[in-house]
Design a protein around this motif. Structure first.
Motif, short mmCIF file in Angstrom:
data_model
loop_
_atom_site.label_atom_id
_atom_site.label_comp_id
_atom_site.label_asym_id
_atom_site.label_seq_id
_atom_site.Cartn_x
_atom_site.Cartn_y
_atom_site.Cartn_z
N LEU A 141 30.52 126.45 -27.17
CA LEU A 141 30.18 126.53 -25.74
C LEU A 141 30.97 125.49 -24.95
O LEU A 141 31.48 125.77 -23.86
N PHE A 142 31.05 124.30 -25.51
CA PHE A 142 31.75 123.21 -24.84
C PHE A 142 33.22 123.56 -24.57
O PHE A 142 33.77 123.25 -23.51
N LEU A 143 33.85 124.24 -25.51
CA LEU A 143 35.27 124.56 -25.38
C LEU A 143 35.54 125.79 -24.52
O LEU A 143 36.56 125.85 -23.82
N PHE A 144 34.63 126.77 -24.57
CA PHE A 144 34.94 128.07 -23.98
C PHE A 144 33.92 128.49 -22.92
O PHE A 144 33.43 129.61 -22.93
N SER A 145 33.61 127.61 -22.01
CA SER A 145 32.68 127.95 -20.92
C SER A 145 33.28 127.64 -19.56
O SER A 145 32.56 127.33 -18.62
N GLY A 146 34.59 127.69 -19.47
CA GLY A 146 35.24 127.34 -18.22
C GLY A 146 35.28 125.85 -17.98
O GLY A 146 35.44 125.42 -16.84
N ALA A 154 24.51 116.83 -19.02
CA ALA A 154 23.13 117.28 -18.86
C ALA A 154 22.68 118.07 -20.07
O ALA A 154 21.55 117.90 -20.56
N MET A 155 23.54 118.96 -20.56
CA MET A 155 23.21 119.76 -21.75
C MET A 155 23.03 118.87 -22.98
O MET A 155 22.04 118.99 -23.70
N SER A 156 23.98 117.97 -23.20
CA SER A 156 23.94 117.14 -24.41
C SER A 156 22.74 116.21 -24.43
O SER A 156 22.09 116.03 -25.46
N GLY A 157 22.42 115.61 -23.28
CA GLY A 157 21.28 114.72 -23.22
C GLY A 157 19.97 115.44 -23.54
O GLY A 157 19.13 114.93 -24.28
N ALA A 158 19.82 116.64 -22.99
CA ALA A 158 18.59 117.40 -23.23
C ALA A 158 18.51 117.89 -24.67
O ALA A 158 17.46 117.80 -25.31
N GLY A 200 22.66 133.23 -8.58
CA GLY A 200 22.61 133.97 -9.84
C GLY A 200 22.68 133.05 -11.04
O GLY A 200 21.96 133.23 -12.03
N HIS A 201 23.54 132.04 -10.95
CA HIS A 201 23.63 131.07 -12.04
C HIS A 201 22.32 130.31 -12.18
O HIS A 201 21.84 130.06 -13.29
N ALA A 202 21.72 129.92 -11.05
CA ALA A 202 20.45 129.20 -11.09
C ALA A 202 19.34 130.08 -11.69
O ALA A 202 18.50 129.59 -12.46
N ALA A 203 19.33 131.38 -11.34
CA ALA A 203 18.33 132.28 -11.88
C ALA A 203 18.45 132.41 -13.40
O ALA A 203 17.44 132.47 -14.12
N TYR A 204 19.67 132.46 -13.89
CA TYR A 204 19.92 132.52 -15.34
C TYR A 204 19.29 131.29 -16.02
O TYR A 204 18.60 131.42 -17.04
N LEU A 205 19.52 130.12 -15.44
CA LEU A 205 19.00 128.89 -16.03
C LEU A 205 17.47 128.82 -15.93
O LEU A 205 16.80 128.34 -16.85
N LEU A 206 16.92 129.31 -14.83
CA LEU A 206 15.46 129.34 -14.70
C LEU A 206 14.83 130.24 -15.75
O LEU A 206 13.75 129.94 -16.28
N ALA A 207 15.49 131.35 -16.04
CA ALA A 207 15.00 132.25 -17.09
C ALA A 207 15.02 131.55 -18.45
O ALA A 207 14.12 131.75 -19.28
N MET A 208 16.03 130.72 -18.68
CA MET A 208 16.07 129.94 -19.92
C MET A 208 14.90 128.97 -20.00
O MET A 208 14.30 128.80 -21.07
N VAL A 209 14.57 128.33 -18.88
CA VAL A 209 13.45 127.39 -18.87
C VAL A 209 12.15 128.12 -19.23
O VAL A 209 11.39 127.68 -20.11
N LEU A 221 28.46 135.50 -20.40
CA LEU A 221 27.11 135.70 -20.90
C LEU A 221 26.49 134.42 -21.46
O LEU A 221 25.29 134.37 -21.72
N THR A 222 27.31 133.40 -21.63
CA THR A 222 26.84 132.17 -22.28
C THR A 222 26.17 131.23 -21.27
O THR A 222 26.53 131.21 -20.09
N PRO A 223 25.22 130.43 -21.72
CA PRO A 223 24.47 129.58 -20.78
C PRO A 223 25.28 128.45 -20.17
O PRO A 223 25.09 128.12 -19.00
N LEU A 224 26.18 127.84 -20.95
CA LEU A 224 26.92 126.71 -20.39
C LEU A 224 27.87 127.16 -19.29
O LEU A 224 28.15 126.40 -18.36
N TYR A 225 28.37 128.39 -19.37
CA TYR A 225 29.22 128.92 -18.30
C TYR A 225 28.46 128.89 -16.97
O TYR A 225 28.99 128.44 -15.95
N HIS A 226 27.21 129.35 -16.98
CA HIS A 226 26.42 129.36 -15.75
C HIS A 226 26.11 127.94 -15.28
O HIS A 226 26.08 127.68 -14.08
N ALA A 227 25.88 127.04 -16.23
CA ALA A 227 25.64 125.64 -15.87
C ALA A 227 26.87 125.03 -15.22
O ALA A 227 26.77 124.36 -14.18
N VAL A 228 28.03 125.26 -15.81
CA VAL A 228 29.27 124.69 -15.27
C VAL A 228 29.57 125.27 -13.89
O VAL A 228 29.94 124.53 -12.96
#
Length: 266
Positions: free
Chosen positions: A193-198, A83-87, A240-249, A216-223
């Protein structure tokens, strides 16, 4: 002035016209289709090589109070990465080319389309591309038995939010780029991010200081959001993860529209 422009009522027809323009460009030749399809295979190959191949050596991992096969642990992370890469592919390199060199946005903004509507249209187009990746990936996860079909389906809307978040930020970052060389820095950050986001190992296995940085990184919350749904472990922390992503939007769209107005309209 910019605040008033952004707060004004958005015309869906003008946003749709921007998406329609990109769709028309897609029909112009087969080369874009090859680029489009190539972006899907990277996370799939990582899933098969590391999730399935290395997973045979790793065994199961304790996740959400139960034991989970390593491939089933990695698969939702690869779904979030898809999802991240496509966007990002659509809202960085392609966006920058249309803005700076092809002058597509100058032509669009000569019509009644506003900068915020242009940003929404570009983001909507990026989501169509990202949803193609994630939709097929969800089917593969279910077919391989890496997620229950209903839970895999539940994770799909989360991937849309992930794509919106990274797409909006990608557009904002692209408006700050001076040239193609600057994208090397972005690619390095994306790979980190790809390597170190869980993605491949639990964040709890990292040293405490690194754990805080990762969280604190965005991909961690996405994963974490996609994984929680895909493995059937919904909990309040996912909000909480969804709220983080909504703030990014919200932040990414605001900055992208503001920068487009400053660069192209002033």
């Amino acid at each position: 002035m910019v605040t008033t422009m952004i707060a004004a009522r958005v015309a869906p027809g003008r946003v749709g016209a921007v998406i329609g323009r990109n769709l028309g460009a897609l029909r112009s030749g087969p080369s874009y289709w090859l680029v489009l399809l190539s972006g899907f295979f990277e996370p799939l190959l990582y899933l098969l090589s590391i999730g399935v191949g290395v997973g045979a050596l790793v065994g199961d991992l304790p996740v959400g109070g139960r034991s989970l096969p390593y491939a089933a642990y990695v698969a939702p992370a690869m779904l979030a990465v898809a999802a991240m890469s496509g966007a990002l592919a659509e809202t960085t390199f392609n966006f920058f080319h249309k803005m700076k060199y092809q002058k597509t946005f100058d032509a669009i903004l000569a019509t009644p389309v506003r900068p915020f509507e242009l940003a929404l249209g570009e983001l909507g187009w990026a989501m169509l591309r990202g949803s193609l990746y994630t939709g097929v990936f969800v089917l593969i996860m279910a077919a391989l038995g890496l997620a229950a079909p209903l839970w895999a389906l539940a994770a799909f809307p989360a991937t849309i939010l992930v794509g919106l978040a990274f797409g909006a930020v990608g557009m904002a970052v692209s408006t700050l780029m001076r040239g193609w060389q600057d994208f090397d820095l972005m690619s390095t950050g994306q790979f980190a991010l790809f390597l170190f986001s869980g993605t491949f190992s639990p964040v709890g296995d990292y040293p405490p200081v690194l754990q805080v940085l990762v969280q604190l990184t965005p991909l961690y919350h996405a994963v974490e959001l996609v994984r929680g749904l895909a493995i059937g472990d919904p909990h309040w922390g996912l909000l909480g993860h969804a709220a983080y992503l909504l703030a990014m939007v919200a932040g990414g769209l605001w900055l992208a529209a503001r920068r487009l107005h400053r660069i192209l309209c002033l």
